[in-house]
Design an enzyme around this catalytic site. Sequence first.
Site, mmCIF file in Angstrom:
data_model
loop_
_atom_site.group_PDB
_atom_site.id
_atom_site.type_symbol
_atom_site.label_atom_id
_atom_site.label_comp_id
_atom_site.label_asym_id
_atom_site.label_seq_id
_atom_site.Cartn_x
_atom_site.Cartn_y
_atom_site.Cartn_z
ATOM 1 N N ALA A 185 0.832 -1.248 0.017
ATOM 2 C CA ALA A 185 -0.056 0.198 -0.172
ATOM 3 C C ALA A 185 0.903 1.070 -0.233
ATOM 4 C CB ALA A 185 -0.983 -0.031 1.405
ATOM 5 N N GLU A 231 -0.512 -9.211 0.140
ATOM 6 C CA GLU A 231 -1.883 -9.775 0.343
ATOM 7 C C GLU A 231 -2.982 -9.683 -1.079
ATOM 8 O OE1 GLU A 231 -1.794 -5.953 3.039
ATOM 9 O OE2 GLU A 231 -2.451 -7.221 4.449
ATOM 10 N N GLY A 290 0.819 -4.940 1.084
ATOM 11 C CA GLY A 290 -0.510 -5.127 0.201
ATOM 12 C C GLY A 290 -0.136 -5.724 -0.939
ATOM 13 N N GLU A 344 4.614 -4.649 7.695
ATOM 14 C CA GLU A 344 3.948 -3.357 8.226
ATOM 15 C C GLU A 344 4.103 -3.062 9.982
ATOM 16 O OE1 GLU A 344 2.756 -5.877 6.421
ATOM 17 O OE2 GLU A 344 1.114 -5.042 5.103
HETATM 18 N N1 CAA Z 1 4.520 3.145 -1.096
HETATM 19 C C1 CAA Z 1 4.840 4.113 -1.556
HETATM 20 N N2 CAA Z 1 6.092 4.362 -2.437
HETATM 21 C C2 CAA Z 1 6.612 3.392 -2.668
HETATM 22 C C3 CAA Z 1 6.413 1.728 -1.858
HETATM 23 C C4 CAA Z 1 5.267 2.056 -1.216
HETATM 24 N N3 CAA Z 1 4.867 0.650 -0.492
HETATM 25 N N4 CAA Z 1 7.255 1.112 -2.335
HETATM 26 C C5 CAA Z 1 8.290 1.706 -3.085
HETATM 27 N N5 CAA Z 1 7.703 2.846 -3.233
HETATM 28 C C6 CAA Z 1 8.591 4.152 -4.252
HETATM 29 C C7 CAA Z 1 9.846 4.515 -3.345
HETATM 30 O O1 CAA Z 1 9.405 5.613 -2.352
HETATM 31 C C8 CAA Z 1 10.687 4.993 -4.470
HETATM 32 O O2 CAA Z 1 10.122 6.322 -5.086
HETATM 33 P P1 CAA Z 1 11.219 7.452 -5.180
HETATM 34 O O3 CAA Z 1 11.856 7.170 -6.175
HETATM 35 O O4 CAA Z 1 10.263 8.849 -5.435
HETATM 36 O O5 CAA Z 1 12.009 7.679 -3.743
HETATM 37 C C9 CAA Z 1 10.288 4.135 -5.632
HETATM 38 O O6 CAA Z 1 9.196 3.469 -5.125
HETATM 39 C C10 CAA Z 1 11.347 3.285 -5.694
HETATM 40 O O7 CAA Z 1 11.546 2.356 -4.391
HETATM 41 P P2 CAA Z 1 12.986 2.377 -3.774
HETATM 42 O O8 CAA Z 1 14.031 3.373 -4.146
HETATM 43 O O9 CAA Z 1 12.886 2.319 -2.352
HETATM 44 O O10 CAA Z 1 13.584 0.940 -4.542
HETATM 45 P P3 CAA Z 1 14.497 -0.217 -3.991
HETATM 46 O O11 CAA Z 1 14.641 -0.940 -5.041
HETATM 47 O O12 CAA Z 1 15.682 0.512 -3.194
HETATM 48 O O13 CAA Z 1 13.701 -0.832 -2.823
HETATM 49 C C11 CAA Z 1 11.724 -1.881 -1.944
HETATM 50 C C12 CAA Z 1 12.551 -1.598 -2.957
HETATM 51 C C13 CAA Z 1 12.689 -2.952 -0.893
HETATM 52 C C14 CAA Z 1 10.401 -2.612 -2.170
HETATM 53 C C15 CAA Z 1 11.474 -0.562 -1.142
HETATM 54 O O14 CAA Z 1 10.792 0.401 -2.202
HETATM 55 C C16 CAA Z 1 10.373 -0.830 -0.119
HETATM 56 O O15 CAA Z 1 10.725 -1.173 1.259
HETATM 57 N N6 CAA Z 1 9.101 -0.233 -0.201
HETATM 58 C C17 CAA Z 1 8.348 -0.502 0.800
HETATM 59 C C18 CAA Z 1 7.566 -1.817 0.997
HETATM 60 C C19 CAA Z 1 6.697 -1.918 2.107
HETATM 61 O O16 CAA Z 1 7.002 -1.612 3.346
HETATM 62 N N7 CAA Z 1 5.257 -2.125 1.827
HETATM 63 C C20 CAA Z 1 4.369 -2.328 2.648
HETATM 64 C C21 CAA Z 1 3.655 -1.108 2.885
HETATM 65 S S1 CAA Z 1 2.492 -1.018 4.187
HETATM 66 C C22 CAA Z 1 1.122 -2.063 3.660
HETATM 67 O O17 CAA Z 1 1.013 -2.568 2.510
HETATM 68 C C23 CAA Z 1 0.013 -1.987 4.589
HETATM 69 C C24 CAA Z 1 -1.305 -2.849 3.956
HETATM 70 O O18 CAA Z 1 -1.027 -4.045 4.394
HETATM 71 C C25 CAA Z 1 -2.598 -2.354 3.500
#
Ligand code: CAA
Length: 258
Positions: free
Chosen positions: A63, A111, A108, A131
């Site tokens: 998400a 999920e 998400g 999360e």
């Molecule tokens: N939300 C918003 N933006 C996201 C995102 C997310 N979940 N995942 C990645 N992005 C964005 C990053 O912010 C980045 O944007 P910018 O270039 O503008 O900075 C872009 O996507 C590329 O990401 P990274 O530079 O971080 O890429 P990476 O290869 O270094 O890392 C990754 C990849 C490990 C997936 C890392 O992006 C990451 O950890 N993302 C978050 C994953 C996460 O925590 N997901 C769970 C979200 S909470 C949820 O889902 C709640 C629920 O159950 C409903």
Amino acid sequence: MAFVTYETEGAVGIITIDRPKALNALNSEVLDDLNAVLDSVDVDVIRCLVLTGAGEKSFVAGADIGEMSSLTVAEGEAFGKKGNDIFRRIETFPVPVIAAINGFALGGGCELSMSCDIRFCSDNAVFGQPEVGLGITPGFGGTQRLARIVGPGMAKQMIYTARNIKADEALRIGLVNAVYTQEELLPAAKKTAAGIAKNAPIAVRNCKKAINDGLEVPMDEAIVIEEKLFGACFETHDQKEGMSAFLEKRKEKEFLNK
Ligand code: CAA
């Protein structure tokens, strides 16, 4: 639609989440697009769906953390409901849905894949429920579906530790059905979907409903669900066609979804 594309190949529909600059993360707009795409699927024609992410790096990276960062309690609950309603729609969609998980399937994203009937992934796929590291619980069904798919012990370990797992471990614990190279993934998902689409559509739908509904009730009720859905196949064109093809030793069958 800005963030979700839909194409068809015969009786197979392919839905692609396409928000590359955020690794296909699910914000409200992406969720709305996904819902709108489901509205547009003609279930009289389409017999199986494939759901994937655009690009080579990510299925769905979760998400949208930016959108969630300033939500109130009520807004958080509403956002959870929005995702849950759409994922439940996928889970109960009349035709099977195959997730082709082509990279990150975090939060998400994991999920979303779990709301699909079948999960195939590429060898670079990464799964996880990160999360608790963000100060929240999984909110699009993760606490419920992960435990049902891999068992409560493994689900609790993954969710409490927020540790990601790779494709081989996802296969070992039964989170995915099969692992393919990146090039092979989508063709494999489409081939399986086409195989499903060849079978009698009413029967396939009734199987999906029987498995889903039956898992939610005690066995004595579950077998009654099966009996009803089994019975409902009889007198259909497709039941007569399937059985007469067998009895006539005929390979070609024409299932008409009626
Ligand atoms: N939300 C918003 N933006 C996201 C995102 C997310 N979940 N995942 C990645 N992005 C964005 C990053 O912010 C980045 O944007 P910018 O270039 O503008 O900075 C872009 O996507 C590329 O990401 P990274 O530079 O971080 O890429 P990476 O290869 O270094 O890392 C990754 C990849 C490990 C997936 C890392 O992006 C990451 O950890 N993302 C978050 C994953 C996460 O925590 N997901 C769970 C979200 S909470 C949820 O889902 C709640 C629920 O159950 C409903």
